[in-house]
Write a protein that holds these residues in place. Structure first.
Motif, short mmCIF file in Angstrom:
data_model
loop_
_atom_site.label_atom_id
_atom_site.label_comp_id
_atom_site.label_asym_id
_atom_site.label_seq_id
_atom_site.Cartn_x
_atom_site.Cartn_y
_atom_site.Cartn_z
N ASP A 7 0.85 -1.19 0.00
CA ASP A 7 0.00 0.00 0.00
C ASP A 7 0.88 1.24 0.00
OD1 ASP A 7 0.58 -1.03 2.77
OD2 ASP A 7 -0.11 1.00 3.24
N LEU A 8 0.33 2.37 -0.46
CA LEU A 8 1.15 3.57 -0.63
C LEU A 8 1.77 4.05 0.68
CD1 LEU A 8 2.18 5.75 -2.58
CD2 LEU A 8 0.16 7.09 -2.00
N LEU A 9 0.96 4.14 1.74
CA LEU A 9 1.49 4.63 3.01
C LEU A 9 2.58 3.70 3.53
CD1 LEU A 9 -1.70 5.83 4.92
CD2 LEU A 9 -0.04 7.20 3.67
N GLU A 42 -6.19 9.53 7.67
CA GLU A 42 -7.49 9.62 7.00
C GLU A 42 -7.67 8.48 6.00
OE1 GLU A 42 -4.78 11.43 6.67
OE2 GLU A 42 -5.05 13.07 5.23
N TYR A 43 -6.61 7.77 5.73
CA TYR A 43 -6.71 6.59 4.87
C TYR A 43 -6.77 5.35 5.77
CZ TYR A 43 -5.30 10.21 1.60
OH TYR A 43 -5.23 11.37 0.89
N HIS A 44 -6.23 4.27 5.32
CA HIS A 44 -6.29 3.04 6.11
C HIS A 44 -5.18 3.04 7.18
CE1 HIS A 44 -2.66 1.67 4.08
NE2 HIS A 44 -3.19 2.20 3.00
N ARG A 58 -0.32 -3.45 6.18
CA ARG A 58 -1.55 -2.68 6.01
C ARG A 58 -2.58 -3.19 7.00
NH1 ARG A 58 -5.84 -3.82 2.67
NH2 ARG A 58 -7.13 -2.02 2.14
N LEU A 72 -2.15 12.88 6.80
CA LEU A 72 -1.05 13.02 5.83
C LEU A 72 -0.62 14.48 5.75
CD1 LEU A 72 0.76 11.68 3.72
CD2 LEU A 72 -1.07 12.00 2.04
N ASP A 73 -1.59 15.37 5.84
CA ASP A 73 -1.31 16.80 5.79
C ASP A 73 -0.35 17.21 6.92
OD1 ASP A 73 -1.88 19.24 4.53
OD2 ASP A 73 -3.16 19.81 6.21
N PHE B 221 -3.50 14.38 -3.93
CA PHE B 221 -4.03 13.02 -3.77
C PHE B 221 -5.55 13.09 -3.68
CE2 PHE B 221 0.30 12.77 -2.20
CZ PHE B 221 0.76 11.65 -2.87
N VAL B 249 -2.74 5.77 -8.58
CA VAL B 249 -1.71 5.75 -7.55
C VAL B 249 -0.79 4.55 -7.69
CG1 VAL B 249 -2.85 4.48 -5.69
CG2 VAL B 249 -1.44 6.49 -5.13
N TYR B 265 -5.62 -0.35 -3.31
CA TYR B 265 -6.61 -0.71 -2.29
C TYR B 265 -7.69 0.37 -2.24
CZ TYR B 265 -2.95 -3.93 -0.91
OH TYR B 265 -2.00 -4.92 -0.92
N PRO B 266 -8.92 -0.04 -1.94
CA PRO B 266 -10.02 0.95 -1.98
C PRO B 266 -9.90 2.04 -0.92
CG PRO B 266 -10.78 -1.20 -1.19
CD PRO B 266 -9.40 -1.40 -1.68
N ASP B 267 -9.16 1.77 0.18
CA ASP B 267 -9.09 2.77 1.25
C ASP B 267 -7.79 3.57 1.24
OD1 ASP B 267 -7.56 0.64 1.89
OD2 ASP B 267 -8.46 0.25 3.85
N GLU B 268 -7.15 3.63 0.10
CA GLU B 268 -5.97 4.51 -0.03
C GLU B 268 -6.25 5.51 -1.15
OE1 GLU B 268 -2.42 2.40 -1.04
OE2 GLU B 268 -3.30 1.35 -2.73
N PRO B 269 -5.43 6.54 -1.31
CA PRO B 269 -5.67 7.48 -2.41
C PRO B 269 -5.68 6.70 -3.73
CG PRO B 269 -3.85 8.24 -1.02
CD PRO B 269 -4.21 6.88 -0.54
N ARG B 304 -11.91 14.68 3.73
CA ARG B 304 -10.58 14.96 4.28
C ARG B 304 -9.49 14.07 3.67
NH1 ARG B 304 -9.96 11.39 8.88
NH2 ARG B 304 -8.54 12.83 9.93
N ARG B 305 -9.87 13.16 2.82
CA ARG B 305 -8.85 12.33 2.17
C ARG B 305 -8.22 13.04 0.96
NH1 ARG B 305 -12.36 7.33 0.80
NH2 ARG B 305 -13.67 9.09 0.22
N VAL B 306 -8.69 14.23 0.67
CA VAL B 306 -8.07 15.02 -0.40
C VAL B 306 -6.89 15.78 0.19
CG1 VAL B 306 -8.41 16.91 -2.03
CG2 VAL B 306 -10.23 15.26 -1.63
N ASN B 307 -5.73 15.63 -0.40
CA ASN B 307 -4.54 16.26 0.16
C ASN B 307 -3.69 16.91 -0.91
OD1 ASN B 307 -4.05 15.90 3.14
ND2 ASN B 307 -4.59 13.79 2.61
#
Lengths: 127, 464
Positions: A7-9, A42-44, A58, A72-73, B221, B249, B265-269, B304-307
């Motif tokens: 996952d990205l994070l 705010e994501y997973h 994850r 993330l901000d 994002f 992404v 994954y659906p819960d990431e950007p 809030r997931r927009v960054n």
């Protein structure tokens, strides 16, 4: 570090921390840590498992040593030095559950994160 | 040309018979590599006399099968030796170049000789031909503001299929005069978008732009398709952006070294966009950045997931490599060459149908089990959008067949939304021409027959 997150994070954390852990002194020290940290944004959620090294997964582990809640901000603002971790904490932008029960774990983890951010800043030539 | 610049060996014929796409290979009978316009002219005249099919070629990086001969007995005309930058006109801000000049050449040359000017760079390898990309109406890192690369053409010299050398654009009044295309009948359109069927361009004047001293980048994002496209449209209409490059992404993960197959994954950007603003001073750049930040903040108040993350932070979070992604974006996309196969379906689309096209196209790609490698670019100040789905794949027979089916279905979905495919392989052009205005098709055929009565230039191309 073992395994590579998908996952990205997780990938970002893996890249940030692996360069720190490759350093002999800090890396040797981290290998002795036994704790589980969940990072919630705010994501997973992402779980960092310190147990003879570091594994990043994850999802949220059950009964973590610490749960760090941020966005993330906020992380980005700390990364570019427009916000200090202390200010973020005082303004509620960075919260750590379990800190009072596991102060040493909290200190270690936050120091590692800060070290990774500072190290990257130095790499790119910034302050 | 000399013997060393003519080849008909099995090795050479094989190399020029295919590209990375799933399109069927076909071997030419020979390859010739002229170095001057006179040599090109002599080749074309001879071919016209003997009715020998010719296929213009520069670097073969079009990812559309566009230099694969469509008929037997073709000769490849490889123009890579014509690689001179003939002039940089600082006053009218253009460069006069030969077809073999690449984006890498141009960047290096301007850096050394005209540091106050810049050209524009696509998401393609640095060894891609500028002339070919412009003639194929591709996009670049100024397309959000200025549109497809054809808009950067001031004019050119071209060898017609019958061997005459002609000029179009203001260069008709001599050298040192390639400042533009107007006010004239715009004959660039007789050659641009024709995939080498109407002439071989031997020099081209392309616009350059002042290099702004202050540039700032940020990563945006976003989550789903409606949000991503809606926000991009609002940001671009503020008119402060130089460029916006949006990608699924998964591509960011690939840049960060994720091993294939890369999922989302659906819960990431779901999407990440590189935004660029520039100006004459920090104040101007900051003002533009704040205009973007305001548009993002309005969306963030709903989700809030927009960054929006400043590039300083991105380089800390993602590493120093991130600087190379913005410095010369084409260099970052080595990830596309993970396998021996690479293909895409790319289109320009009406802004109102851009999100739907993205969503439906994504469903197709994922149903066929490929990694989602979607690229989007707002074009020409948001008058239209660009959208492409890239697939990287190993070239085994089963996967090639699956790629063909996926691309076919993608094209149908996009055509149904009025999207126009670009850099089209023959099968895609055929599908377009079947659907489009019949008068347009008839006019194409008449123009082609007029310019190339013996049908020697790239016969079979574009399904004409």
């Amino acid at each position: 570090m073992t395994g590579t997150p998908r996952d990205l994070l997780g990938i970002i954390l893996h890249r940030m921390l692996s360069s720190r852990l490759d350093e002999s002194v800090l890396g040797a020290s981290v290998r002795h840590w036994r704790m589980t940290v969940v990072l919630e944004t705010e994501y997973h959620p992402v779980t960092l498992r310190f147990d003879e090294g570091l594994t990043i997964e994850r999802g949220a582990a059950e009964r973590p040593t610490l749960t760090v809640l941020t966005t993330l901000d906020t992380v980005a603002a700390i990364a570019r030095s427009s916000l200090s971790p202390l200010t973020a904490y005082l303004h509620g932008l960075l919260r750590v559950k379990g800190m009072y029960r596991h102060p040493l774990a909290a200190a270690r983890f936050l120091r590692l994160l800060l070290s990774a951010v500072t190290g990257r800043r130095t790499e790119r030539g910034g302050a | 040309m000399g013997e060393s610049n003519v080849a008909d060996g099995e090795g050479e014929r094989y190399i020029y018979s295919y590209d990375m796409t799933e399109n069927e290979p076909r071997r030419p009978v020979a390859v010739v590599m002229p170095a001057t316009v006179e040599e090109v002219q002599a080749i074309v005249r001879l071919a016209n006399e003997r009715r020998t099919p010719l296929v213009p070629f520069v670097t073969g990086q079009n990812v559309g099968g566009l230099t694969i001969p469509q008929v037997d007995g073709a000769v490849i005309v490889d123009l890579r030796r014509m690689n001179r930058i003939l002039t940089v006109d600082e006053d009218a801000m253009y460069a006069l170049i030969e077809p073999g000049v690449t984006f890498g050449h141009m960047k290096r040359y301007l850096g050394r000789h005209s540091p106050g000017l810049r050209y524009t760079y696509p998401l393609a390898p640095p060894f891609t031909s500028i002339v070919a990309n412009a003639l194929l109406q591709g996009l670049c890192d100024l397309s959000t503001r200025r549109g497809a690369m054809e808009n950067f053409i001031n004019g050119f010299e071209v060898v017609l299929p019958t061997g005459e050398i002609v000029r179009v654009g203001s260069g008709i009044l001599g050298e040192d005069n390639w400042f533009g295309r107007y006010p004239l009948p715009d004959l660039v359109g007789l050659f641009s978008g024709w995939q080498g069927m109407t002439g071989i361009v031997t020099k081209m004047a392309v616009q350059l732009w002042p290099k702004q001293p202050y540039v700032r980048y940020a990563a945006l994002f976003t989550t789903d398709e409606e949000q991503t496209v809606g926000l991009l449209r609002r940001i671009v209409r503020t008119q402060v952006l130089d460029d916006a490059d949006c990608m699924s992404v998964s591509l960011v993960k690939m840049l960060l070294g994720a091993e294939p197959p890369v999922d989302i994954y659906p819960d990431e950007p779901q999407y990440a966009t590189l935004l660029t603003v520039s100006g004459q001073n920090e104040l101007e750049v900051e003002g533009k950045y704040q205009a973007v930040a305001q548009a993002v903040a309005r969306e963030r108040s709903r989700d809030r997931r927009v960054n929006l993350i400043d590039w300083d932070a991105i380089t800390v979070l993602m590493g120093r490599d991130a600087n190379s992604w913005v410095d010369f974006p084409s260099d970052a996309f080595k990830i596309l060459a993970e396998y021996d196969g690479l293909t895409w379906v790319g289109t320009y689309v009406h802004p109102a149908r851009w999100a739907t096209a993205l969503k439906r196209g994504r469903e197709v790609v994922e149903r066929y089990g490929f990694e989602l490698m979607a690229f989007l670019k707002p074009m020409n100040g948001m008058h239209y959008g660009e959208l492409k789905f890239i697939v990287r794949f190993p070239k085994d027979p089963e996967t090639i067949e699956r790629v063909r089916q996926c691309n076919s279905e993608l094209l149908d979905v996009l055509l149904a939304l009025g999207a126009i495919p670009y850099k089209t392989p023959v099968w895609a052009a055929r599908r377009l021409l079947e659907r489009c205005d019949s008068g347009f098709v008839q006019l194409l055929r008449r123009i082609r027959e007029f310019l190339d009565p013996n049908g020697i230039l790239n016969p079979g191309r574009y399904s004409l």
